[in-house]
Design a protein around this motif. Structure first.
Motif, PDB file in Angstrom:
ATOM      1  N   VAL A  27       0.791  -1.210  -0.021  1.00  0.00           N
ATOM      2  CA  VAL A  27       0.084   0.308   0.087  1.00  0.00           C
ATOM      3  C   VAL A  27       0.825   1.183  -0.164  1.00  0.00           C
ATOM      4  O   VAL A  27       2.031   1.245   0.617  1.00  0.00           O
ATOM      5  CB  VAL A  27      -1.008   0.116   1.249  1.00  0.00           C
ATOM      6  CG1 VAL A  27      -0.236  -0.052   2.544  1.00  0.00           C
ATOM      7  CG2 VAL A  27      -2.067   0.929   1.179  1.00  0.00           C
ATOM      8  N   GLN A  28       0.345   2.516  -0.556  1.00  0.00           N
ATOM      9  CA  GLN A  28       1.215   3.548  -0.509  1.00  0.00           C
ATOM     10  C   GLN A  28       0.987   4.274   0.855  1.00  0.00           C
ATOM     11  O   GLN A  28       0.128   4.092   1.464  1.00  0.00           O
ATOM     12  CB  GLN A  28       0.734   4.647  -1.681  1.00  0.00           C
ATOM     13  CG  GLN A  28       1.012   3.987  -3.022  1.00  0.00           C
ATOM     14  CD  GLN A  28       0.518   5.146  -4.164  1.00  0.00           C
ATOM     15  OE1 GLN A  28      -0.315   5.649  -3.951  1.00  0.00           O
ATOM     16  NE2 GLN A  28       1.378   5.250  -5.053  1.00  0.00           N
ATOM     17  N   GLY A  38       0.238   6.550   3.599  1.00  0.00           N
ATOM     18  CA  GLY A  38      -1.396   7.209   3.694  1.00  0.00           C
ATOM     19  C   GLY A  38      -2.379   6.408   3.620  1.00  0.00           C
ATOM     20  O   GLY A  38      -3.715   7.032   3.808  1.00  0.00           O
ATOM     21  N   GLY A  39      -1.988   5.347   3.048  1.00  0.00           N
ATOM     22  CA  GLY A  39      -3.317   4.412   2.874  1.00  0.00           C
ATOM     23  C   GLY A  39      -3.639   3.448   3.887  1.00  0.00           C
ATOM     24  O   GLY A  39      -3.164   3.555   5.037  1.00  0.00           O
ATOM     25  N   SER A  40      -4.540   2.562   3.722  1.00  0.00           N
ATOM     26  CA  SER A  40      -5.243   1.635   4.806  1.00  0.00           C
ATOM     27  C   SER A  40      -5.096   0.375   4.551  1.00  0.00           C
ATOM     28  O   SER A  40      -5.179  -0.230   3.268  1.00  0.00           O
ATOM     29  CB  SER A  40      -6.584   2.103   4.980  1.00  0.00           C
ATOM     30  OG  SER A  40      -6.708   3.507   5.698  1.00  0.00           O
ATOM     31  N   ASN A  90      -4.731   2.646   9.567  1.00  0.00           N
ATOM     32  CA  ASN A  90      -4.890   3.796   8.472  1.00  0.00           C
ATOM     33  C   ASN A  90      -3.648   4.722   8.533  1.00  0.00           C
ATOM     34  O   ASN A  90      -2.891   4.639   9.605  1.00  0.00           O
ATOM     35  CB  ASN A  90      -6.230   4.629   9.162  1.00  0.00           C
ATOM     36  CG  ASN A  90      -7.491   3.713   9.211  1.00  0.00           C
ATOM     37  OD1 ASN A  90      -7.637   2.868   8.380  1.00  0.00           O
ATOM     38  ND2 ASN A  90      -8.215   4.077  10.171  1.00  0.00           N
ATOM     39  N   SER A  91      -3.559   5.690   7.750  1.00  0.00           N
ATOM     40  CA  SER A  91      -2.508   6.552   7.735  1.00  0.00           C
ATOM     41  C   SER A  91      -1.245   5.905   7.852  1.00  0.00           C
ATOM     42  O   SER A  91      -0.266   6.304   8.724  1.00  0.00           O
ATOM     43  CB  SER A  91      -2.613   7.493   8.863  1.00  0.00           C
ATOM     44  OG  SER A  91      -3.942   8.546   8.621  1.00  0.00           O
ATOM     45  N   VAL A 140       4.680  -0.807   2.834  1.00  0.00           N
ATOM     46  CA  VAL A 140       4.025   0.400   2.873  1.00  0.00           C
ATOM     47  C   VAL A 140       5.238   1.489   1.979  1.00  0.00           C
ATOM     48  O   VAL A 140       6.208   1.657   2.347  1.00  0.00           O
ATOM     49  CB  VAL A 140       3.865   1.396   4.135  1.00  0.00           C
ATOM     50  CG1 VAL A 140       3.084   2.670   3.847  1.00  0.00           C
ATOM     51  CG2 VAL A 140       2.933   0.503   5.060  1.00  0.00           C
TER      52      VAL A 140
END
Length: 124
Positions: A12-13, A15-17, A84-85, A122
């Protein structure tokens, strides 16, 4: 005995979840407090979050407080970690663990059963 089985990891990038799940293989988690831990390459396994066996009390590490949430379903068959985040420093293998006790713990040695882990990566 219970065997935790993790799922839900991935790439995931920042800031993603992601939502990790831990299922009970063989029985339910009704007699166990549960914890999530993580281990990055070259680092020791560290505490992330925990929940007591009633599901009524939770505890998070300072590094994830306000971003990660641990929960347990009413049937006591699945423990989830909503993340999250996400940050690049959250990259690690995430492990679910079960402790035969009413009280949760942040210490790896207090847990009786461990899953095989699921990779979370991430990207920045």
């Amino acid at each position: 005995q219970v065997q935790p089985v993790e799922s839900g990891g991935g790439l995931v990038q920042a800031g993603g979840s992601l939502r990790l799940s831990c299922a009970a293989s063989g029985r339910t988690f009704s007699s166990y407090s549960m914890g999530w831990f993580r281990q990055a390459p070259g680092n020791e396994r560290e505490f992330v979050a925990a929940i007591n066996w009633s599901g009524g009390t939770t505890y998070q590490a300072d590094s994830v407080k306000g971003r990660f949430t641990i929960s347990m379903d009413n049937a006591k068959t699945t423990v989830s970690l909503q993340m999250n985040s996400l940050k690049p420093e959250d990259t690690a293998v995430y492990y679910c663990a079960a402790r035969r006790s009413a009280a949760y713990s942040r210490y790896t040695g207090d847990y009786d059963y461990w899953g095989q882990g699921t990779q979370v990566t991430v990207s920045s």
